[in-house]
Design an enzyme around this catalytic site. Structure first.
Site, PDB file in Angstrom:
ATOM      1  N   GLN A   1       0.736  -1.316   0.453  1.00 24.68           N
ATOM      2  CA  GLN A   1      -0.054   0.137  -0.038  1.00 24.68           C
ATOM      3  C   GLN A   1       1.190   1.083   0.532  1.00 24.68           C
ATOM      4  O   GLN A   1       0.095   2.346  -0.356  1.00 24.68           O
ATOM      5  CB  GLN A   1      -1.030   0.453   0.805  1.00 24.68           C
ATOM      6  CG  GLN A   1      -1.839  -1.256   1.048  1.00 24.68           C
ATOM      7  CD  GLN A   1      -3.055  -1.726   2.443  1.00 24.68           C
ATOM      8  OE1 GLN A   1      -2.873  -1.661   3.411  1.00 24.68           O
ATOM      9  NE2 GLN A   1      -3.616  -0.782   1.976  1.00 24.68           N
TER      10      GLN A   1
ATOM     11  N   HIS B   1       0.967  -9.089   4.455  1.00 30.57           N
ATOM     12  CA  HIS B   1      -0.210  -8.442   4.656  1.00 30.57           C
ATOM     13  C   HIS B   1      -0.623  -8.648   2.788  1.00 30.57           C
ATOM     14  O   HIS B   1      -0.552  -7.877   1.923  1.00 30.57           O
ATOM     15  CB  HIS B   1       0.016  -7.139   4.523  1.00 30.57           C
ATOM     16  CG  HIS B   1      -0.610  -6.462   5.019  1.00 30.57           C
ATOM     17  ND1 HIS B   1      -1.151  -5.650   6.957  1.00 30.57           N
ATOM     18  CD2 HIS B   1      -1.749  -5.902   4.470  1.00 30.57           C
ATOM     19  CE1 HIS B   1      -2.263  -4.899   6.311  1.00 30.57           C
ATOM     20  NE2 HIS B   1      -3.032  -4.704   5.149  1.00 30.57           N
TER      21      HIS B   1
ATOM     22  N   ASN C   1      -1.997 -10.655   8.084  1.00 29.75           N
ATOM     23  CA  ASN C   1      -2.215 -10.186   8.343  1.00 29.75           C
ATOM     24  C   ASN C   1      -3.742 -10.595   8.143  1.00 29.75           C
ATOM     25  O   ASN C   1      -3.693 -11.001   6.643  1.00 29.75           O
ATOM     26  CB  ASN C   1      -2.039  -9.201   7.261  1.00 29.75           C
ATOM     27  CG  ASN C   1      -3.044  -8.147   7.529  1.00 29.75           C
ATOM     28  OD1 ASN C   1      -3.096  -6.968   8.730  1.00 29.75           O
ATOM     29  ND2 ASN C   1      -3.979  -7.231   6.949  1.00 29.75           N
ATOM     30  N   GLU C   2      -4.791 -10.512   8.639  1.00 29.51           N
ATOM     31  CA  GLU C   2      -6.759 -10.679   8.671  1.00 29.51           C
ATOM     32  C   GLU C   2      -6.509 -12.034   7.681  1.00 29.51           C
ATOM     33  O   GLU C   2      -7.345 -11.923   6.917  1.00 29.51           O
ATOM     34  CB  GLU C   2      -6.619  -9.660   7.880  1.00 29.51           C
ATOM     35  CG  GLU C   2      -7.296  -8.664   8.959  1.00 29.51           C
ATOM     36  CD  GLU C   2      -8.205  -7.586   8.097  1.00 29.51           C
ATOM     37  OE1 GLU C   2      -8.089  -7.484   6.701  1.00 29.51           O
ATOM     38  OE2 GLU C   2      -8.322  -6.051   9.208  1.00 29.51           O
TER      39      GLU C   2
HETATM   40  C1  BGC Z   1      -6.107  -4.590   5.968  1.00 33.93           C
HETATM   41  C2  BGC Z   1      -5.479  -2.554   5.489  1.00 33.93           C
HETATM   42  C3  BGC Z   1      -7.194  -1.932   4.970  1.00 33.93           C
HETATM   43  C4  BGC Z   1      -8.264  -0.944   5.972  1.00 33.93           C
HETATM   44  C5  BGC Z   1      -8.711  -0.523   5.610  1.00 33.93           C
HETATM   45  C6  BGC Z   1      -7.323  -3.607   7.059  1.00 33.93           C
HETATM   46  O1  BGC Z   1      -8.577  -4.879   6.364  1.00 33.93           O
HETATM   47  O2  BGC Z   1      -5.171  -4.998   6.851  1.00 33.93           O
HETATM   48  O3  BGC Z   1      -4.909  -3.036   5.183  1.00 33.93           O
HETATM   49  O4  BGC Z   1      -6.005  -0.882   4.335  1.00 33.93           O
HETATM   50  O5  BGC Z   1      -8.008  -2.270   6.851  1.00 33.93           O
HETATM   51  O6  BGC Z   1      -9.696  -1.346   4.246  1.00 33.93           O
END
Ligand code: BGC
Length: 377
Positions: free
Chosen positions: A17, A111, A155-156
């Protein structure tokens, strides 16, 4: 508002990002696919691959003590088994650069983006996905061997499963195995490191009549990932809003935001209590300390950002007063950056000129930075 000694106080970014030119990643490929669903390509992003010292200066000068950033698998291992020492050095310099500025680095290993070769080999559905991720984790040990107290492996993972184009069960299996393998490697090789993964906490709640299906829905989409953290050192909570769940043909489904609700640039309901709700529901299941690894709002109105964040932090503080063990807070995000397909949704404490990459701190940066009280440095 005060926070306990040692409390992590920072902002977060993710490599794809902010870095720019992540040409070997599956996201870059998606951005340039003939029928791509994305609105615009990431291009140079914020050019943070080169400008990270300036980003860290902004953060440290504003009073933050911690920085969450991610390292990019697609750069480090652009072809299977080919690890680039120069890229590893780059990320090690970032760790050193953070420490020099009094920032404790929290490093995310994955990520959302994958090397193209990994994606085209089946990605997380591939039977050797966990092994391939483990090989990458072994290779990046020099980056985190010292001065890194917290590592987020993935991440997530629950969002990765949610967006899986096919075989979500296989994706999920691959992610659980990869996370466990990474945790074992890190624990065996980096003394004292705290390992966890970060979960998209969606605060599911049932519309009338959906009470029964909602619990199972929340378990599939979130809580089973939280529960897996029981063996970790912490769990990362990422919370922005809450999610209404209805029922159709006996099945749970997201019902979307009702007409007339206040929404943010992402179309999410404005709901700053998301953070307090999320740490409470996570604590009830995880049984390990929590680090808030993301919380923020997409808005062009910086006063609204301050309002949202102030209310979110008050909710966090109340949860802590009620006994929830929270060890840190990272705001999403340090910079206005590539919001997975577009640049017009701005989460940053700092704006970035799309042509010159000039950074302009917003009032929110100066407001939020000192609030942590420089604990622990
Ligand atoms: C993510 C980020 C994203 C943010 C806002 C999260 O789910 O880890 O990468 O930019 O939310 O959408």
């Amino acid at each position: 508002m005060t926070f306990p000694p040692g409390f992590l106080w920072g902002a977060a970014t993710a490599a794809h990002q902010v870095e720019g030119n992540n040409v070997n990643s599956d996201w870059w490929a998606l951005e340039h696919a003939p029928e791509t669903p994305v609105v615009e390509a990431s291009g140079d992003a914020c050019d943070s691959y080169h400008r990270w010292p300036e980003d860290m200066d902004l953060l440290a000068d504003a009073g933050f003590t911690d920085y969450r950033f991610s390292i990019e698998w697609a750069r480090i291992e652009p072809a299977p088994g080919e690890f680039l020492a120069g890229q590893l050095d780059h990320y090690r310099r970032m760790v050193d650069g953070a420490v020099e500025r009094g920032l404790r680095p929290l490093v995310t290993l994955h990520h959302f983006t994958n090397p193209r070769w990994f994606a085209s080999g089946g990605g997380w559905t591939s039977p050797d996905a966990a092994e391939l991720f483990a090989r990458y984790v072994e290779a990046v040990l020099p980056v985190i061997a010292s001065d890194v107290d917290h590592v987020v492996t993935i991440n997530e993972p629950n969002v990765l499963v949610m967006f899986a184009r096919a075989h979500p069960d296989a994706v999920s299996e691959g992610l659980f195995a990869a996370h466990a393998a990474a945790r074992d490697i890190l624990r065996a090789s980096v003394p004292g490191v705290n390992v966890g993964w970060s979960i998209a906490c969606q605060n599911f709640y049932p519309e009338p009549g959906a009470e029964q299906v909602c619990e199972a829905f929340a378990d599939t989409n979130e809580m089973r990932f939280v529960a897996a953290s029981a063996e970790d050192d912490f769990v990362g909570v990422q919370a922005y809003t809450h999610t209404r769940v209805g029922v159709e043909d006996g099945r749970a489904m997201r019902t979307g935001v009702p007409d007339g609700c206040d929404v943010t640039q992402t179309g999410w309901e404005y709901y700053p209590d998301a953070l307090g709700d999320a740490v409470r529901s996570t604590a009830a299941v995880a049984g390990v300390p929590i680090v808030v690894t993301e919380n923020g709002i997409a808005t062009s109105d910086d006063e609204r950002r301050i309002g949202y964040t102030g209310t979110a932090l008050a909710g966090l503080r109340r949860a802590m007063d009620d006994g929830v063990d929270v060890r840190g807070y990272f705001h999403w995000s340090l910079l206005d950056s590539y919001e997975w397909g577009r640049y017009d949704r701005t989460f940053g404490l700092v704006s970035v000129d799309r042509e010159t990459f000039e950074r302009k701190p917003k009032l929110s940066l100066r407001w939020l930075g000192p609030m942590g009280g420089r604990h622990g440095t």
